[in-house]
Design a protein around this motif. Structure first.
Motif, PDB file in Angstrom:
ATOM      1  N   THR A   1       0.834  -1.192   0.000  1.00 46.15           N
ATOM      2  CA  THR A   1       0.000   0.000   0.000  1.00 46.15           C
ATOM      3  C   THR A   1       0.867   1.238   0.000  1.00 46.15           C
ATOM      4  N   GLY A   2       0.213   2.381  -0.230  1.00 49.92           N
ATOM      5  CA  GLY A   2       0.948   3.637  -0.244  1.00 49.92           C
ATOM      6  C   GLY A   2       1.546   3.904  -1.606  1.00 49.92           C
ATOM      7  N   PRO A   3       1.999   5.141  -1.805  1.00 50.98           N
ATOM      8  CA  PRO A   3       2.562   5.497  -3.114  1.00 50.98           C
ATOM      9  C   PRO A   3       3.857   4.763  -3.394  1.00 50.98           C
ATOM     10  N   LEU A   4       4.096   4.491  -4.649  1.00 48.28           N
ATOM     11  CA  LEU A   4       5.352   3.891  -5.089  1.00 48.28           C
ATOM     12  C   LEU A   4       6.455   4.925  -4.921  1.00 48.28           C
ATOM     13  N   ARG A   5       7.546   4.557  -4.251  1.00 49.96           N
ATOM     14  CA  ARG A   5       8.627   5.487  -3.930  1.00 49.96           C
ATOM     15  C   ARG A   5       9.861   5.129  -4.760  1.00 49.96           C
ATOM     16  N   VAL A   6      10.401   6.121  -5.464  1.00 50.62           N
ATOM     17  CA  VAL A   6      11.460   5.860  -6.449  1.00 50.62           C
ATOM     18  C   VAL A   6      12.616   6.840  -6.291  1.00 50.62           C
ATOM     19  N   VAL A   7      13.834   6.345  -6.526  1.00 48.59           N
ATOM     20  CA  VAL A   7      15.033   7.180  -6.654  1.00 48.59           C
ATOM     21  C   VAL A   7      15.433   7.188  -8.121  1.00 48.59           C
ATOM     22  N   ILE A   8      15.748   8.354  -8.658  1.00 53.41           N
ATOM     23  CA  ILE A   8      16.200   8.478 -10.040  1.00 53.41           C
ATOM     24  C   ILE A   8      17.692   8.780 -10.039  1.00 53.41           C
ATOM     25  N   ALA A   9      18.481   7.921 -10.684  1.00 58.13           N
ATOM     26  CA  ALA A   9      19.931   8.104 -10.740  1.00 58.13           C
ATOM     27  C   ALA A   9      20.369   8.247 -12.197  1.00 58.13           C
TER      28      ALA A   9
ATOM     29  N   ARG B   1      16.747  13.428 -15.526  1.00 58.46           N
ATOM     30  CA  ARG B   1      16.136  13.267 -14.209  1.00 58.46           C
ATOM     31  C   ARG B   1      14.843  14.084 -14.107  1.00 58.46           C
ATOM     32  N   THR B   2      14.892  15.316 -14.598  1.00 63.43           N
ATOM     33  CA  THR B   2      13.709  16.185 -14.542  1.00 63.43           C
ATOM     34  C   THR B   2      12.558  15.599 -15.355  1.00 63.43           C
ATOM     35  N   GLY B   3      12.876  15.093 -16.534  1.00 59.77           N
ATOM     36  CA  GLY B   3      11.842  14.499 -17.370  1.00 59.77           C
ATOM     37  C   GLY B   3      11.188  13.295 -16.722  1.00 59.77           C
ATOM     38  N   PHE B   4      12.003  12.408 -16.166  1.00 61.01           N
ATOM     39  CA  PHE B   4      11.457  11.232 -15.493  1.00 61.01           C
ATOM     40  C   PHE B   4      10.642  11.628 -14.258  1.00 61.01           C
ATOM     41  N   ARG B   5      11.139  12.619 -13.516  1.00 62.55           N
ATOM     42  CA  ARG B   5      10.412  13.063 -12.327  1.00 62.55           C
ATOM     43  C   ARG B   5       9.013  13.573 -12.707  1.00 62.55           C
TER      44      ARG B   5
ATOM     45  N   THR C   1       5.708  11.760 -11.155  1.00 60.20           N
ATOM     46  CA  THR C   1       4.858  12.488 -10.217  1.00 60.20           C
ATOM     47  C   THR C   1       3.465  12.725 -10.801  1.00 60.20           C
ATOM     48  N   ALA C   2       3.393  12.882 -12.124  1.00 61.91           N
ATOM     49  CA  ALA C   2       2.088  13.068 -12.769  1.00 61.91           C
ATOM     50  C   ALA C   2       1.215  11.835 -12.623  1.00 61.91           C
ATOM     51  N   ASP C   3       1.843  10.686 -12.369  1.00 59.30           N
ATOM     52  CA  ASP C   3       1.094   9.437 -12.223  1.00 59.30           C
ATOM     53  C   ASP C   3       0.999   9.000 -10.762  1.00 59.30           C
ATOM     54  N   GLY C   4       1.302   9.903  -9.847  1.00 60.59           N
ATOM     55  CA  GLY C   4       1.153   9.595  -8.434  1.00 60.59           C
ATOM     56  C   GLY C   4       2.305   8.838  -7.815  1.00 60.59           C
ATOM     57  N   ILE C   5       3.420   8.719  -8.531  1.00 57.40           N
ATOM     58  CA  ILE C   5       4.604   8.042  -7.999  1.00 57.40           C
ATOM     59  C   ILE C   5       5.492   9.073  -7.306  1.00 57.40           C
ATOM     60  N   GLU C   6       5.957   8.755  -6.115  1.00 59.26           N
ATOM     61  CA  GLU C   6       6.748   9.689  -5.321  1.00 59.26           C
ATOM     62  C   GLU C   6       8.238   9.525  -5.623  1.00 59.26           C
ATOM     63  N   VAL C   7       8.862  10.579  -6.136  1.00 63.12           N
ATOM     64  CA  VAL C   7      10.311  10.572  -6.352  1.00 63.12           C
ATOM     65  C   VAL C   7      10.952  11.082  -5.058  1.00 63.12           C
TER      66      VAL C   7
ATOM     67  N   PHE D   1      15.727  -3.993 -17.469  1.00 62.92           N
ATOM     68  CA  PHE D   1      16.275  -2.757 -18.003  1.00 62.92           C
ATOM     69  C   PHE D   1      15.273  -2.073 -18.910  1.00 62.92           C
ATOM     70  N   LEU D   2      15.444  -0.761 -19.035  1.00 60.01           N
ATOM     71  CA  LEU D   2      14.600   0.061 -19.886  1.00 60.01           C
ATOM     72  C   LEU D   2      15.482   0.882 -20.806  1.00 60.01           C
ATOM     73  N   LEU D   3      15.041   1.068 -22.033  1.00 55.94           N
ATOM     74  CA  LEU D   3      15.734   1.988 -22.913  1.00 55.94           C
ATOM     75  C   LEU D   3      15.349   3.411 -22.516  1.00 55.94           C
ATOM     76  N   LYS D   4      16.269   4.339 -22.709  1.00 56.60           N
ATOM     77  CA  LYS D   4      16.017   5.717 -22.276  1.00 56.60           C
ATOM     78  C   LYS D   4      14.905   6.405 -23.066  1.00 56.60           C
ATOM     79  N   ASP D   5      14.558   5.853 -24.224  1.00 63.86           N
ATOM     80  CA  ASP D   5      13.463   6.442 -24.989  1.00 63.86           C
ATOM     81  C   ASP D   5      12.118   5.779 -24.665  1.00 63.86           C
ATOM     82  N   VAL D   6      12.044   5.140 -23.493  1.00 67.85           N
ATOM     83  CA  VAL D   6      10.823   4.467 -23.055  1.00 67.85           C
ATOM     84  C   VAL D   6       9.662   5.467 -23.024  1.00 67.85           C
ATOM     85  N   THR D   7       8.469   4.998 -23.381  1.00 68.99           N
ATOM     86  CA  THR D   7       7.291   5.862 -23.315  1.00 68.99           C
ATOM     87  C   THR D   7       6.902   6.075 -21.857  1.00 68.99           C
ATOM     88  N   PRO D   8       6.239   7.196 -21.554  1.00 67.70           N
ATOM     89  CA  PRO D   8       5.798   7.435 -20.172  1.00 67.70           C
ATOM     90  C   PRO D   8       4.954   6.288 -19.619  1.00 67.70           C
ATOM     91  N   GLU D   9       4.053   5.760 -20.448  1.00 64.14           N
ATOM     92  CA  GLU D   9       3.174   4.680 -19.983  1.00 64.14           C
ATOM     93  C   GLU D   9       3.975   3.430 -19.633  1.00 64.14           C
TER      94      GLU D   9
END
Length: 227
Positions: free
Chosen positions: A6-14, A21-25, A29-35, A108-116
């Motif tokens: 339960t609770g929001p998904l908490r993530v660190v961006i490295a 970093r700003t783009g991923f954040r 955050t727009a999807d309710g995930i806590e950076v 792993f994810l490619l850096k051009d991954v879609t937001p979804e």
């Protein structure tokens, strides 16, 4: 599986690029995930994870001071070993990515991954699953895996597995999905999941990606073996 989390998904961006970093954040955050923290290199990532205990880390591969591979090793061998690591890379096949998977990364994810896809990937690994398509897993591991006798002897005693579990592991390593495994073995998908869970438990593995790596490193499956 972390069923009932339960609770929001908490993530660190490295990532060493501030714009990335700003783009991923913004996406998360727009999807309710806590950076909960950002890091510009591996050392900062390790410190941030120890400080915040996130559910997951988006980890760039190539960073200054300490790279993403070493950071992944330190995170997953320390007190925050329950944190899931997703590797960010520019290439879909990279020896560095393979090394990160053997260190315990969940995919792993490619850096051009879609937001979804980014959001879905983080939610998937939080649930305890691994993010790597079976066909990509096989391609990646066949390219870089080498049989490691020391690992086979020290950590991967496959004799603990039943004949059926060995069969499941062998087929899993050739790139079959759970549904394909069920069809091949004429058993239910639920039974397949049970076998996979027992394999992971007996071998002390985090997820099916590591199981595939073990199958190659112990020689249970050889590169080029038919699926």
């Amino acid at each position: 599986m972390d069923v009932g989390v339960t609770g929001p998904l908490r993530v660190v961006i490295a990532d060493d690029q501030a714009l990335v970093r700003t783009g991923f954040r913004m996406i998360l955050t727009a999807d309710g995930i806590e950076v909960v923290a950002e890091a510009a290199d591996g050392a900062e990532a390790v410190a941030a994870v120890r400080r915040t205990r996130p559910d997951a880390v988006l980890m760039d591969v190539r960073m200054p001071r300490m790279d993403g591979l070493e950071a992944t090793r330190r995170i997953l061998s320390g007190d925050a070993s329950e944190t899931r690591v997703l590797i960010l890379t520019t290439y879909d096949l990279d020896q560095y990515v393979y090394a990160a998977l053997t260190a315990g990364a969940s995919g792993f994810l490619l850096k051009d991954v879609t937001p979804e896809h980014l959001v879905a990937a983080l939610r998937l690994v939080r649930s305890g699953d691994a993010l790597l398509a079976p066909a990509i897993t096989r391609r990646l591991i066949e390219r870089f895996a080498r049989r490691d006798e020391a690992k086979a002897a020290l950590h991967r005693d496959l004799s603990e597995l039943t004949p059926r579990e060995l069969e499941v592991l062998r087929l899993l390593a050739t790139g079959l999905t759970n549904a394909e495994l069920a069809d091949r073995l004429t058993i239910s998908p639920t039974t397949v999941k049970t076998h996979v869970a027992r394999i992971l438990s007996k071998l002390g593995l985090r997820d099916r990606v590591q199981a595939v790596v073990v199958a190659y490193e112990t020689g249970l499956v050889s590169p080029g073996a038919p699926g």
